[in-house]
Scaffold this active site. Structure first.
Site, PDB file in Angstrom:
ATOM      1  N   GLY A  67       0.822  -1.083  -0.061  1.00  0.00           N
ATOM      2  CA  GLY A  67       0.200   0.134  -0.083  1.00  0.00           C
ATOM      3  C   GLY A  67       1.035   1.325  -0.110  1.00  0.00           C
ATOM      4  N   ARG A 118      22.039  11.931 -12.626  1.00  0.00           N
ATOM      5  CA  ARG A 118      21.521  10.493 -12.360  1.00  0.00           C
ATOM      6  C   ARG A 118      22.929   9.519 -13.033  1.00  0.00           C
ATOM      7  NH1 ARG A 118      15.822   7.890 -14.148  1.00  0.00           N
ATOM      8  NH2 ARG A 118      16.575   5.641 -13.682  1.00  0.00           N
ATOM      9  N   HIS A 489      24.321   6.188   8.272  1.00  0.00           N
ATOM     10  CA  HIS A 489      24.877   4.866   8.946  1.00  0.00           C
ATOM     11  C   HIS A 489      24.741   5.019  10.434  1.00  0.00           C
ATOM     12  CE1 HIS A 489      27.446   5.004   5.047  1.00  0.00           C
ATOM     13  NE2 HIS A 489      26.583   4.216   4.867  1.00  0.00           N
ATOM     14  N   GLU A 510      46.053  19.682   8.416  1.00  0.00           N
ATOM     15  CA  GLU A 510      47.171  19.972   9.113  1.00  0.00           C
ATOM     16  C   GLU A 510      48.255  19.310   9.047  1.00  0.00           C
ATOM     17  OE1 GLU A 510      45.677  21.218  12.804  1.00  0.00           O
ATOM     18  OE2 GLU A 510      44.850  23.234  12.315  1.00  0.00           O
ATOM     19  N   VAL A 513      47.765  15.983   4.646  1.00  0.00           N
ATOM     20  CA  VAL A 513      46.802  15.185   3.741  1.00  0.00           C
ATOM     21  C   VAL A 513      46.064  16.202   2.572  1.00  0.00           C
ATOM     22  CG1 VAL A 513      44.656  13.607   3.567  1.00  0.00           C
ATOM     23  CG2 VAL A 513      46.416  13.417   5.442  1.00  0.00           C
ATOM     24  N   PRO A 516      40.056  18.789   0.233  1.00  0.00           N
ATOM     25  CA  PRO A 516      39.208  19.813  -0.636  1.00  0.00           C
ATOM     26  C   PRO A 516      38.582  20.608   0.139  1.00  0.00           C
ATOM     27  CG  PRO A 516      38.260  17.587  -0.812  1.00  0.00           C
ATOM     28  CD  PRO A 516      39.657  17.312   0.011  1.00  0.00           C
TER      29      PRO A 516
END
Length: 782
Positions: A67, A118, A489, A510, A513, A516
């Protein structure tokens, strides 16, 4: 026997009419059907109880069908029902395309622009449909596929990114599966080795790495020779793994066996390229391990209720080095027990709550990487230079797309799962990648919650990780909320400031690494780091080699509209493909509602039309009077003999039907009275009755028997009821419709005799000798 769904209203009618037959129960069942054209004044005249009682209003949906939420109104008066219906009746939205068409007026009035990005199976067709809707409605709709970063459309919509003037080149899912060169085979150099060639005397990292601590777990989880056992009857996932193996030019399938405790040992058929192969299915794990000692990976598709037990059992076998647990919802206490035992046994666990992982050119876990067109588009059939680890399985698929478009491709990728206690951590896999020569750079996609990313910071500072690392933690928007936010999660929730995505991204940056400014720029950062490694000579891209073609499944090709095939059978009387069974264009619920009976159903199935009511009743009368002629006639006699010999119902029925003969019967008068009263014309029957007068004048027993009467009257009914032309009526007679009446009627009686003999427990029949005249030739001597 298959079951087809009927509407809820029809089901209740049948229930109360034929099962709950007491008046007290039947009086409780009241309903009124409402459509957009309902006249409420007439409805209240027919159902005055609508004014005085509290009501429930809902769609008359099909039983056994899911339903829709929010489509039930409870404890309403009549005005409440009308108000409820006003906003819903006839306006159910079946999809975004329908919604855009229905609300195009307000969308244009508010100058709404729609952006669509998509991916996934056959995404090109979805983009084409959305583009067509934009053209037909005049609403600005911009469509983008996997060539556009998944969050880039947000910047376009906000005006921070330019909108491309030209739409992306139209593509089709099948383009990835069709060999454009026309060659059936593909050369395989550079697919068997790493796609990137590194200099022999060069060390990739700028710093000298500190030696790794001794661990019992393997650095290399998968190779081109990895063999796995799949727990669970996941045939689609297994076929996807075999297709991946084939396009990777593996010598043998990666799936050695399956384990499924709910069936006996057997073999399951799969495709290996163009060929069909058999993979054994075992009832228990012990037999599978014993028969396949080469297996070192288990892919566990067990449910959350049995995943723990099956995984614990598997870790008792020393040959297993890696286990992927797909199920989500395993209690955290049990997961921690699994992790403890895995550490003791030196087993690497991927999951729980994961899609798995993939090593291009070597091995993939279950459904990782999506369908074959996505694997080919992301070039996962050969290894690249970039290894990644993420929590999300869906986002790992997006990483495959990003990395394939900005670098030479993926070397290995793992989704550790979204639970609070994953079987293996970011650091476990990052350290493996650090110690793997083929990996030149590492990508980590973290998220809000947990502190695992800080271990990466520490390892980079200490010099344990020296390869370039690109990392981004998803969930920076959580700081905009005043309270804690639980993302998708189980582990995606910050319980303290240090667990926020913003704090972890800052700490990573820092530590040295590459981080972005946003997820939108992740692809650009990965591309910049990759191009820098290429410029330094750390990565030497190899020549691209196309993969071998994989035959497309027939069902998929048909869904895409690529092929057509002449049908082996044609039918014009019944259609069971939809939600409701249809007889000659009439839904089965309508058959019950109009109480058409057996005669009406035979009219639909035999003649493809609704017959007049008197014709339906005549057919039913024919069935009743021909149902049985007693046990002495040959048909019933043979049925009885077979039943007593222990034969099944169908065999006994067939034996009787093969010896049907015509028999005189005195019930002709019953049919004659009905036919003369209801049939508009009976010329053939009149002729037969005149012939009977002549024959009985010569010999009294030369009468028109019941079978002859039914035959003549049936022809008159077809020719004169108004439902058939003369040619159509004669055609039905020629193809055996008349015999169908006798076969169907006799079958009813023969089945009765069969059941009667079984009920009476009659033994094997042997005909008595004294009822047989033995006439043998006399002995002849030489």
């Amino acid at each position: 026997m298959s079951a087809k769904a009927i509407s809820e209203q029809t089901g209740k009618e049948l229930l109360y009419k034929y099962i709950c037959t007491t008046s007290a129960i039947q009086n409780r069942f009241k309903y009124a059907r409402v459509t957009p054209d309902t006249d409420w004044s007439h409805l209240l005249q027919d159902h005055p109880w609508l004014i005085s009682q509290q009501l429930v209003v809902k769609p008359d949906q099909l039983i056994k069908r899911r339903g829709k939420l929010g489509l039930v109104g409870v404890n309403l008066n009549l005005d409440g029902v009308k108000s409820w219906l006003k906003t819903r009746l006839g306006k159910e939205i079946t999809g975004i395309v329908r919604a855009i068409r229905d609300y195009q007026g307000p969308l244009k009035e508010h100058e709404v622009t729609i952006f669509v990005r998509r991916g996934g199976p056959n995404y090109q067709e979805g983009l084409r449909v959305m583009g067509e809707v934009g053209k037909t409605t005049g609403i600005p709709i911009h469509v983008f596929g996997t060539e556009t970063h998944m969050t880039a459309i947000v910047g376009m919509a906000l005006g921070y990114r330019p909108i491309p003037n030209q739409p992306p080149t139209a593509a089709h899912t099948a383009n990835f599966l069709l060999n454009a060169s026309g060659s059936s085979s593909t050369p395989a150099p550079s697919r068997t080795a790493s796609f990137s060639e590194s200099k022999a005397d060069e060390v990739a990292p700028a710093k000298k790495a500190k030696p790794a601590t001794t661990q019992g777990k393997a650095t290399t989880l998968f190779s081109r020779h990895t063999k796995a056992i799949v727990w669970g009857m996941q045939t689609r996932a297994v076929q996807g793994m075999l297709d991946f193996d084939y396009i990777c030019s593996r010598d043998e399938p990666s799936v050695a066996a399956m384990v499924y405790p709910f069936t006996g040992d057997h073999k399951q058929k799969f495709y290996w390229g163009h060929k069909e192969i058999l993979i054994p299915v075992f009832k228990n794990m012990a037999d599978a391990m014993k028969k396949h000692p080469e297996v070192d990976v288990l892919i566990n598709f067990a449910s959350l209720r049995s995943a723990y037990d099956s995984t614990m059992e598997t870790m008792n076998y020393a040959q297993i080095r890696t286990i992927a647990i797909i199920a989500e919802g395993i209690p955290e206490a049990l997961t921690r027990k699994l992790i403890k035992k895995a550490d003791e046994k030196g087993v690497t666990i991927i999951g729980p709550a994961t899609v798995g992982g993939i090593k291009p050119g070597c091995f993939k876990i279950g459904n990782t990487g999506g369908m074959l067109d996505n694997i080919l588009a992301s070039k996962l059939y050969r290894p690249g230079s970039v290894a990644y680890v993420s929590r999300s399985g869906g986002m790992s698929n997006e990483l495959n797309n990003i990395i394939s478009r900005t670098t030479d491709g993926v070397y290995e990728g793992v989704a550790i799962g979204g639970d609070r206690y994953p079987g293996s951590t970011f650091m476990d896999h990052v350290l493996r990648y650090q110690d793997t020569p083929g990996v030149k750079m590492i990508v980590v996609l973290g998220e809000i919650g947990g502190t695992e990313e800080y271990k990466i910071c520490q390892s980079v500072k200490e010099g344990r990780i020296t390869k370039p690392v690109v990392c981004w933690c998803i969930g920076t928007c959580a700081t905009m909320f005043s309270s804690e936010v639980q993302f998708g999660h189980a582990g995606a929730c910050a319980n303290q400031a240090s667990e926020t995505a913003v704090a972890k991204n800052q700490a990573l940056k820092e530590a040295g690494v590459f981080v972005p400014w946003s997820f939108d720029e992740l692809g650009e950062i990965i591309q910049n780091v990759y191009e820098d490694l290429v410029a330094k000579g750390v990565i030497v891209p190899a020549q691209e080699v196309p993969p071998p073609t994989v035959p497309m499944d027939y069902s998929w090709a048909r869904e895409l509209g690529l092929i057509r095939k002449p049908a082996s059978f044609m039918t014009s009387i019944c259609d069971e493909r939809g939600q409701e069974l249809i007889y000659a264009g009439m839904p089965i619920t309508e058959v019950f509602k109009e109480e058409m009976g057996i005669g009406g159903v035979l009219g639909l199935l035999w003649f493809q039309r609704r017959l007049p009511k008197y014709s339906c009743q005549f057919i039913e009368m024919c069935l009743m009077v021909t149902a049985d002629h007693g046990p002495a006639v040959s048909g019933a006699h043979n049925t009885i003999i077979c039943a007593r010999a222990g034969k099944d119902l169908v065999s006994s029925l067939t034996s009787g039907l093969l010896t049907i003969i015509n028999n005189p019967d005195m019930r002709v008068q019953i049919l004659k009275d009905y036919v003369k009263q209801h049939f508009p014309a009976t010329p053939l029957l009149d002729y037969a009755l005149e012939v009977e007068k002549i024959t009985t004048s010569k010999k009294p027993n030369l009468i028109l028997n019941v079978d002859g009467f039914i035959g003549a009257a049936f022809v008159d009914m077809l020719r004169n009821c108004g439902s058939f032309t003369r040619e159509e009526a004669d055609e039905y007679i020629d193809i055996g419709a008349l015999n169908g009446i006798f076969v169907l009627g006799r079958s009813m009686g023969f089945i009765g005799h069969y059941l009667d003999q079984k009920r009476l427990k009659q033994g094997l029949y042997r005909h008595p000798w004294d009822d047989i005249s033995y006439v043998l030739p006399e002995h002849m001597s030489m």
